[in-house]
Design a protein around this motif. Sequence first.
Motif, PDB file in Angstrom:
ATOM      1  N   ARG A   2       2.356  -1.209   0.096  1.00 56.64           N
ATOM      2  CA  ARG A   2       3.792  -0.881   0.070  1.00 56.64           C
ATOM      3  C   ARG A   2       4.042   0.422  -0.686  1.00 56.64           C
ATOM      4  O   ARG A   2       4.822   1.270  -0.235  1.00 56.64           O
ATOM      5  CB  ARG A   2       4.565  -2.007  -0.602  1.00 56.64           C
ATOM      6  CG  ARG A   2       6.024  -1.664  -0.714  1.00 56.64           C
ATOM      7  CD  ARG A   2       6.736  -2.595  -1.630  1.00 56.64           C
ATOM      8  NE  ARG A   2       8.156  -2.261  -1.611  1.00 56.64           N
ATOM      9  CZ  ARG A   2       8.915  -2.275  -2.687  1.00 56.64           C
ATOM     10  NH1 ARG A   2       8.412  -2.607  -3.838  1.00 56.64           N
ATOM     11  NH2 ARG A   2      10.186  -1.958  -2.596  1.00 56.64           N
ATOM     12  N   ILE A   3       3.373   0.587  -1.821  1.00 59.07           N
ATOM     13  CA  ILE A   3       3.559   1.819  -2.606  1.00 59.07           C
ATOM     14  C   ILE A   3       3.072   3.025  -1.810  1.00 59.07           C
ATOM     15  O   ILE A   3       3.716   4.084  -1.808  1.00 59.07           O
ATOM     16  CB  ILE A   3       2.822   1.703  -3.956  1.00 59.07           C
ATOM     17  CG1 ILE A   3       3.514   0.656  -4.833  1.00 59.07           C
ATOM     18  CG2 ILE A   3       2.755   3.042  -4.672  1.00 59.07           C
ATOM     19  CD1 ILE A   3       2.751   0.292  -6.073  1.00 59.07           C
ATOM     20  N   ILE A   4       1.963   2.858  -1.112  1.00 58.42           N
ATOM     21  CA  ILE A   4       1.443   3.956  -0.287  1.00 58.42           C
ATOM     22  C   ILE A   4       2.432   4.294   0.827  1.00 58.42           C
ATOM     23  O   ILE A   4       2.695   5.477   1.110  1.00 58.42           O
ATOM     24  CB  ILE A   4       0.054   3.592   0.275  1.00 58.42           C
ATOM     25  CG1 ILE A   4      -0.968   3.540  -0.863  1.00 58.42           C
ATOM     26  CG2 ILE A   4      -0.388   4.574   1.347  1.00 58.42           C
ATOM     27  CD1 ILE A   4      -2.304   2.962  -0.467  1.00 58.42           C
ATOM     28  N   ALA A  39       5.321   6.193  -0.677  1.00 63.38           N
ATOM     29  CA  ALA A  39       4.936   7.572  -1.001  1.00 63.38           C
ATOM     30  C   ALA A  39       4.826   8.409   0.271  1.00 63.38           C
ATOM     31  O   ALA A  39       5.276   9.566   0.302  1.00 63.38           O
ATOM     32  CB  ALA A  39       3.617   7.574  -1.765  1.00 63.38           C
ATOM     33  N   LEU A  40       4.239   7.844   1.338  1.00 70.00           N
ATOM     34  CA  LEU A  40       4.127   8.584   2.597  1.00 70.00           C
ATOM     35  C   LEU A  40       5.497   8.862   3.203  1.00 70.00           C
ATOM     36  O   LEU A  40       5.717   9.909   3.806  1.00 70.00           O
ATOM     37  CB  LEU A  40       3.249   7.816   3.584  1.00 70.00           C
ATOM     38  CG  LEU A  40       1.756   7.766   3.255  1.00 70.00           C
ATOM     39  CD1 LEU A  40       1.027   6.847   4.221  1.00 70.00           C
ATOM     40  CD2 LEU A  40       1.167   9.166   3.281  1.00 70.00           C
ATOM     41  N   MET A  41       6.427   7.917   3.029  1.00 73.02           N
ATOM     42  CA  MET A  41       7.778   8.112   3.561  1.00 73.02           C
ATOM     43  C   MET A  41       8.438   9.329   2.907  1.00 73.02           C
ATOM     44  O   MET A  41       9.121  10.107   3.565  1.00 73.02           O
ATOM     45  CB  MET A  41       8.618   6.855   3.302  1.00 73.02           C
ATOM     46  CG  MET A  41      10.047   6.947   3.805  1.00 73.02           C
ATOM     47  SD  MET A  41      11.021   5.514   3.363  1.00 73.02           S
ATOM     48  CE  MET A  41      11.308   5.803   1.632  1.00 73.02           C
ATOM     49  N   VAL A  42       8.202   9.487   1.619  1.00 73.12           N
ATOM     50  CA  VAL A  42       8.856  10.577   0.888  1.00 73.12           C
ATOM     51  C   VAL A  42       8.088  11.896   1.035  1.00 73.12           C
ATOM     52  O   VAL A  42       8.692  12.963   1.176  1.00 73.12           O
ATOM     53  CB  VAL A  42       8.980  10.210  -0.613  1.00 73.12           C
ATOM     54  CG1 VAL A  42       9.493  11.377  -1.430  1.00 73.12           C
ATOM     55  CG2 VAL A  42       9.866   8.993  -0.784  1.00 73.12           C
ATOM     56  N   LEU A  43       6.758  11.835   1.028  1.00 71.45           N
ATOM     57  CA  LEU A  43       5.969  13.050   0.943  1.00 71.45           C
ATOM     58  C   LEU A  43       5.619  13.708   2.280  1.00 71.45           C
ATOM     59  O   LEU A  43       5.371  14.917   2.319  1.00 71.45           O
ATOM     60  CB  LEU A  43       4.672  12.775   0.174  1.00 71.45           C
ATOM     61  CG  LEU A  43       4.864  12.328  -1.278  1.00 71.45           C
ATOM     62  CD1 LEU A  43       3.525  11.992  -1.906  1.00 71.45           C
ATOM     63  CD2 LEU A  43       5.574  13.413  -2.075  1.00 71.45           C
ATOM     64  N   ALA A  74       8.167  -0.516   6.641  1.00 68.88           N
ATOM     65  CA  ALA A  74       7.006  -1.203   6.060  1.00 68.88           C
ATOM     66  C   ALA A  74       7.190  -1.391   4.552  1.00 68.88           C
ATOM     67  O   ALA A  74       6.890  -2.465   4.013  1.00 68.88           O
ATOM     68  CB  ALA A  74       5.733  -0.424   6.341  1.00 68.88           C
ATOM     69  N   ALA A  75       7.713  -0.366   3.864  1.00 66.05           N
ATOM     70  CA  ALA A  75       7.934  -0.461   2.423  1.00 66.05           C
ATOM     71  C   ALA A  75       9.011  -1.491   2.101  1.00 66.05           C
ATOM     72  O   ALA A  75       8.973  -2.126   1.045  1.00 66.05           O
ATOM     73  CB  ALA A  75       8.325   0.901   1.857  1.00 66.05           C
ATOM     74  N   ALA A  76       9.959  -1.715   3.008  1.00 60.51           N
ATOM     75  CA  ALA A  76      11.024  -2.692   2.768  1.00 60.51           C
ATOM     76  C   ALA A  76      10.582  -4.113   3.114  1.00 60.51           C
ATOM     77  O   ALA A  76      11.021  -5.072   2.470  1.00 60.51           O
ATOM     78  CB  ALA A  76      12.255  -2.309   3.590  1.00 60.51           C
ATOM     79  N   VAL A  77       9.725  -4.282   4.107  1.00 62.47           N
ATOM     80  CA  VAL A  77       9.342  -5.616   4.586  1.00 62.47           C
ATOM     81  C   VAL A  77       8.119  -6.174   3.844  1.00 62.47           C
ATOM     82  O   VAL A  77       7.989  -7.387   3.693  1.00 62.47           O
ATOM     83  CB  VAL A  77       9.081  -5.564   6.106  1.00 62.47           C
ATOM     84  CG1 VAL A  77       8.513  -6.864   6.631  1.00 62.47           C
ATOM     85  CG2 VAL A  77      10.369  -5.228   6.841  1.00 62.47           C
ATOM     86  N   LEU A  78       7.246  -5.307   3.383  1.00 60.22           N
ATOM     87  CA  LEU A  78       6.011  -5.777   2.756  1.00 60.22           C
ATOM     88  C   LEU A  78       6.208  -6.656   1.516  1.00 60.22           C
ATOM     89  O   LEU A  78       5.418  -7.573   1.307  1.00 60.22           O
ATOM     90  CB  LEU A  78       5.093  -4.594   2.426  1.00 60.22           C
ATOM     91  CG  LEU A  78       4.273  -4.103   3.617  1.00 60.22           C
ATOM     92  CD1 LEU A  78       3.514  -2.845   3.245  1.00 60.22           C
ATOM     93  CD2 LEU A  78       3.313  -5.168   4.098  1.00 60.22           C
ATOM     94  N   PRO A  79       7.225  -6.460   0.677  1.00 64.89           N
ATOM     95  CA  PRO A  79       7.393  -7.394  -0.447  1.00 64.89           C
ATOM     96  C   PRO A  79       7.625  -8.837   0.017  1.00 64.89           C
ATOM     97  O   PRO A  79       7.074  -9.771  -0.565  1.00 64.89           O
ATOM     98  CB  PRO A  79       8.615  -6.865  -1.190  1.00 64.89           C
ATOM     99  CG  PRO A  79       8.653  -5.436  -0.864  1.00 64.89           C
ATOM    100  CD  PRO A  79       8.143  -5.318   0.536  1.00 64.89           C
TER     101      PRO A  79
END
Length: 117
Positions: free
Chosen positions: A35-37, A40-44, A58-63
Amino acid sequence: MKNARGVPAVTSLPQSPQDEADHRVRRYALTMTIRIICFALMVLVQPYGWYTWVFGIAAAVLPYIAVVFANAGSDSTETIAESPVQEIEAPKPEPIAVEESTDPQVFTIREGRRDES
């Protein structure tokens, strides 16, 4: 030696609670690292495009997925595997032929005086 009915063999026992908890913690940590990756990919990653939305979703659903997998324990309705120990029937011993004699063998033990030299 026969295995008593209903007693599971060591190889068919479930995972220990501590090992199961460690496995769930590792699975949760791995999912949260992904999720952290993704975040980071979403922003970078530049320029922004359709993959930015994929990383964000993916970052929102993975938790949620991580928590569901972490709370899911082992299935307690698993069937117990058969024991790997084979039971071998011992051959029936042949009867020993005993000669019947009329005079029984009797051992007589008598104590005598000890000679002291």
